[in-house]
Design a protein around this motif. Structure first.
Motif, PDB file in Angstrom:
ATOM      1  N   SER A  51       0.840  -1.194   0.000  1.00 46.19           N
ATOM      2  CA  SER A  51       0.000   0.000   0.000  1.00 46.19           C
ATOM      3  C   SER A  51       0.870   1.237   0.000  1.00 46.19           C
ATOM      4  N   PRO A  52       0.441   2.264  -0.722  1.00 48.16           N
ATOM      5  CA  PRO A  52       1.212   3.505  -0.655  1.00 48.16           C
ATOM      6  C   PRO A  52       1.153   4.056   0.772  1.00 48.16           C
ATOM      7  N   GLN A  53       2.291   4.484   1.269  1.00 47.79           N
ATOM      8  CA  GLN A  53       2.352   4.984   2.642  1.00 47.79           C
ATOM      9  C   GLN A  53       2.185   6.496   2.718  1.00 47.79           C
ATOM     10  N   SER A  54       2.279   7.150   1.577  1.00 45.26           N
ATOM     11  CA  SER A  54       2.121   8.603   1.534  1.00 45.26           C
ATOM     12  C   SER A  54       1.667   8.986   0.128  1.00 45.26           C
ATOM     13  N   PRO A  55       1.180  10.197  -0.036  1.00 46.42           N
ATOM     14  CA  PRO A  55       0.799  10.632  -1.388  1.00 46.42           C
ATOM     15  C   PRO A  55       1.950  10.528  -2.388  1.00 46.42           C
ATOM     16  N   ALA A  56       3.185  10.701  -1.930  1.00 49.54           N
ATOM     17  CA  ALA A  56       4.333  10.604  -2.823  1.00 49.54           C
ATOM     18  C   ALA A  56       4.504   9.189  -3.387  1.00 49.54           C
ATOM     19  N   ASP A  57       3.982   8.181  -2.698  1.00 44.92           N
ATOM     20  CA  ASP A  57       4.090   6.788  -3.144  1.00 44.92           C
ATOM     21  C   ASP A  57       3.033   6.410  -4.187  1.00 44.92           C
ATOM     22  N   ILE A  58       2.019   7.224  -4.330  1.00 43.32           N
ATOM     23  CA  ILE A  58       0.887   6.869  -5.197  1.00 43.32           C
ATOM     24  C   ILE A  58       1.277   6.707  -6.662  1.00 43.32           C
ATOM     25  N   PRO A  59       2.017   7.641  -7.267  1.00 41.10           N
ATOM     26  CA  PRO A  59       2.323   7.459  -8.698  1.00 41.10           C
ATOM     27  C   PRO A  59       3.019   6.129  -9.010  1.00 41.10           C
ATOM     28  N   ALA A  60       3.987   5.730  -8.224  1.00 37.36           N
ATOM     29  CA  ALA A  60       4.679   4.458  -8.474  1.00 37.36           C
ATOM     30  C   ALA A  60       3.731   3.277  -8.275  1.00 37.36           C
ATOM     31  N   TYR A  61       2.875   3.370  -7.275  1.00 31.30           N
ATOM     32  CA  TYR A  61       1.909   2.302  -7.015  1.00 31.30           C
ATOM     33  C   TYR A  61       0.955   2.153  -8.203  1.00 31.30           C
ATOM     34  N   VAL A  62       0.447   3.270  -8.684  1.00 32.51           N
ATOM     35  CA  VAL A  62      -0.473   3.242  -9.819  1.00 32.51           C
ATOM     36  C   VAL A  62       0.237   2.703 -11.056  1.00 32.51           C
ATOM     37  N   GLN A  63       1.490   3.108 -11.268  1.00 29.66           N
ATOM     38  CA  GLN A  63       2.254   2.640 -12.422  1.00 29.66           C
ATOM     39  C   GLN A  63       2.404   1.124 -12.413  1.00 29.66           C
ATOM     40  N   LYS A  64       2.528   0.532 -11.236  1.00 35.43           N
ATOM     41  CA  LYS A  64       2.630  -0.918 -11.120  1.00 35.43           C
ATOM     42  C   LYS A  64       1.254  -1.587 -11.191  1.00 35.43           C
ATOM     43  N   GLY A  65       0.236  -0.913 -10.687  1.00 36.02           N
ATOM     44  CA  GLY A  65      -1.101  -1.502 -10.606  1.00 36.02           C
ATOM     45  C   GLY A  65      -1.888  -1.504 -11.895  1.00 36.02           C
TER      46      GLY A  65
END
Length: 147
Positions: A51-65
């Motif tokens: 899970s993304p731990q902060s808003p800064a983690d969201i773009p990488a998470y979405v790119q993988k998801g």
């Protein structure tokens, strides 16, 4: 099963699918079994991303998801459901497909640190997820509906 910032809603809606091309239609039982197996497989892959731990983690998470979401949708599209559920199944695909641009908007908004746009993207994704979950429940695709 929901992840922080509502991001999981974009990927939890792997419940969707639509009728495949020609060939023999699946029986109700075959359809449910195969669709649920696909949903379960991709849900596990999404969960493995963490899970993304902060808003800064969201773009990488979405790119993988997003690639996982697209792969799951493609597998679900390949199914040939019974004729009497095909319309609902197609509507599920439409709802699920809306999760991809919503996730992309979420990643973009998070990258720009735009809190209002993040909330709008989450709302858009949640609407797609809710519509997909409702149809999954109607079709008795238990592994495809968010828990």
């Amino acid at each position: 099963m929901r992840r922080p910032l509502g991001l999981a809603l974009f990927f939890a809606c792997l419940a969707a699918g639509c009728g495949g091309g020609g060939g023999d239609r699946l029986s109700q039982e075959e359809f449910r079994q195969q669709a649920n197996a696909i949903c379960e497989k991709y849900d596990k892959k999404i969960q493995a991303l963490g899970s993304p731990q902060s808003p800064a983690d969201i773009p990488a998470y979405v790119q993988k998801g997003i690639p996982l979401l697209r792969q799951g949708i493609a597998e679900l599209r390949a199914l040939n459901p019974p004729a009497d559920v095909e319309d609902d199944y197609n509507r599920m695909m439409d709802a699920t497909a809306k999760a991809i641009p919503a996730a992309e908007k979420l990643a973009d908004a998070a990258e720009k640190n735009d809190a209002a746009a993040v909330q709008d993207a989450i709302k858009e994704g949640q609407q797609a997820d809710d519509a997909s979950d409702e149809l999954a429940a109607k079709l008795k695709l238990d592994r495809c509906a968010a828990e």
